[in-house]
Enzyme design. Structure first.
Site, short mmCIF file in Angstrom:
data_model
loop_
_atom_site.label_atom_id
_atom_site.label_comp_id
_atom_site.label_asym_id
_atom_site.label_seq_id
_atom_site.Cartn_x
_atom_site.Cartn_y
_atom_site.Cartn_z
N TYR A 98 37.18 35.19 -17.40
CA TYR A 98 37.53 36.40 -18.14
C TYR A 98 38.52 36.05 -19.26
CZ TYR A 98 39.39 40.97 -19.21
OH TYR A 98 39.80 42.09 -19.88
N ASP A 170 38.36 36.01 -8.39
CA ASP A 170 38.24 37.31 -9.05
C ASP A 170 36.89 37.91 -8.60
OD1 ASP A 170 37.71 39.39 -10.85
OD2 ASP A 170 38.76 38.40 -12.50
N LYS A 195 36.96 48.56 -12.96
CA LYS A 195 35.51 48.44 -13.07
C LYS A 195 34.83 49.17 -11.91
CE LYS A 195 36.97 45.93 -16.47
NZ LYS A 195 37.15 44.49 -16.40
C1 LIG Z 1 38.18 43.60 -16.77
C2 LIG Z 1 38.36 42.34 -16.04
C3 LIG Z 1 39.64 41.82 -15.79
C4 LIG Z 1 40.90 42.46 -16.33
O1 LIG Z 1 41.16 43.69 -15.74
P1 LIG Z 1 41.97 44.89 -16.46
O2 LIG Z 1 41.91 45.98 -15.46
O3 LIG Z 1 41.27 45.18 -17.73
O4 LIG Z 1 43.35 44.37 -16.70
C5 LIG Z 1 39.73 40.66 -15.03
N1 LIG Z 1 38.63 40.05 -14.55
C6 LIG Z 1 37.38 40.52 -14.78
C7 LIG Z 1 36.22 39.78 -14.21
C8 LIG Z 1 37.21 41.67 -15.53
O5 LIG Z 1 35.97 42.12 -15.76
#
Ligand SMILES: *Cc1c(COP(=O)(O)O)cnc(C)c1O
Length: 379
Positions: A98, A170, A195
């Site tokens: 990311y 993640d 998300k």
């Molecule tokens: C969006 C995203 C992030 C960051 O998250 P935020 O809530 O925007 O700070 C980190 N990792 C992945 C895989 C993402 O899609």
């Protein structure tokens, strides 16, 4: 109990004091102390708030961990987890990462004496080869963003244990419904709950989960020290969103499978990246560690001009940064999620100027396909 049932019966859904069907938004920064000598469950909301605690327990249960932590954003969760490391430590991270995580590793943590080597982790031998005497951590995303590359979680966890590395995954793209990294021996799971967990494109939030008690204690101290906690209103929205996680994910996965197969047969499309396609390099490994292929896919239209024409011609998806909403979201990694990555780095990783990423929402998949078809023709 199955995951579907556990989503609704984690034990954190009912307000203990009133029996209300949802834990209310405890909009309070501090808590009255009846007796100053007596410890009490809540004192100050940075250290603990009942609405946040309900959410933190929920995510811990769903990921199969022992402690959960809610943060002001996914990046706050990731950044706080990275504070488990110290000056002089060396980290290994997936090279398809990311953009925001790439940014903190290469512009902030490097200044604080924490160095990162990015490798293609789809081959575990590349991890082994990058290990140095001071390597302390391994940072993974699977499927990765935006190329949906797959990393063998159990294999990576085993290799990390042999070398005393702390592993962080993640799990934003899969959520605990589809994939539970702690079950494969991973130490820390982090999420952008903005998300799929939130699911409605109306809240920015992050979560982290640990299984090991001592590690959970350290992360709790870091959460309280750094202070990037999630406010009670947003905790409430997340708890609400999580209740429908299974039905949303199932519908979005169904849609993504259809859209990916359709795109793979279009001659305008140079390449489709989706772990559900049998032609995907990581297809087999993915289905061993994840119950479905997910709701996100990427596809390459060859040139920046074609990608931009499609973005202008589509009518249904939100053309935006982000993913995981009830509505489909089309984004352009080069200037959106990966704007934090220099162009040469992007191209080296295959994140080309013709690449688009689609997060499939809850619309009828046939309508999404019809919209893409008209956009490919008219764009
Ligand atoms: C969006 C995203 C992030 C960051 O998250 P935020 O809530 O925007 O700070 C980190 N990792 C992945 C895989 C993402 O899609």
């Amino acid at each position: 109990m199955s995951f579907a049932t556990r989503l609704l019966h984690t034990g954190n859904e009912i307000d203990r004091t009133t029996g209300a069907s949802a834990v209310p938004i405890y909009q309070a920064s501090t808590f009255h102390q009846e007796d100053v000598d007596q410890a009490q469950p809540y004192e100050y909301a940075r250290s603990g708030n009942p609405t946040r605690e309900a959410l933190e327990r929920t995510i811990a249960t769903l990921e199969g961990g022992t402690r959960g932590f809610a943060f002001a954003s996914g990046m706050a969760a990731i950044s706080t987890a990275l504070l488990l490391f110290s000056a002089g430590d060396h980290l290994i991270a997936t090279d398809d990462i990311y953009g925001g995580t790439f940014r903190i590793l290469t512009t902030v943590l490097n200044r604080l004496g924490i160095e990162t080597t990015f490798v293609d982790v789809t081959d575990l031998e590349n991890i082994r080869a990058a290990i140095r005497p001071n390597t302390k951590g391994l940072l993974l995303e699977t499927p990765s963003n935006p190329l949906l590359q797959i990393t063998d979680l159990a294999g990576a966890a085993k290799l990390a244990k042999e070398h005393g590395l702390l592993t962080i995954v993640d799990n934003t793209f899969q959520t605990p419904y589809l994939q539970r990294p702690l079950d494969h021996g991973i130490d820390v799971v982090v999420h952008s709950a903005t998300k799929f967990l939130g699911g409605h494109s109306d809240v920015v939030a992050g979560l982290a989960v640990t299984k090991d008690q001592a590690l959970g204690h350290r992360l709790k101290q870091l959460q309280n020290s750094f202070g990037a906690v999630l406010g009670p209103q947003d905790c409430f929205l997340l708890q609400r969103g999580i209740k429908t996680l299974k039905v949303r994910m199932d519908a979005s996965c169904d849609g993504a499978e259809l859209v990916a197969r359709w795109l793979a047969n279009r001659e305008e499309v140079a390449k489709v990246y989706y772990p559900g396609l049998a032609a995907h390099k990581g297809h087999g490994v993915h289905l061993e560690q994840s119950s479905r292929s997910g709701a996100v896919l990427s596809f390459d239209l060859g040139t920046e001009e074609r990608a931009k024409r499609l973005m202008r011609a589509v009518k249904l998806p939100l053309v935006a940064v982000s993913l995981g909403g009830v509505e489909s979201i089309l984004s352009y990694p080069a200037t959106m999620s990966h704007s934090g990555m220099p162009k040469e780095e992007r191209h080296k990783r295959g994140i080309s100027d013709g690449l688009l990423r689609l997060s499939v929402g809850l619309e009828d998949p046939e309508d999404i396909i019809a919209d893409l078809e008209q956009a490919l023709q008219n764009g």
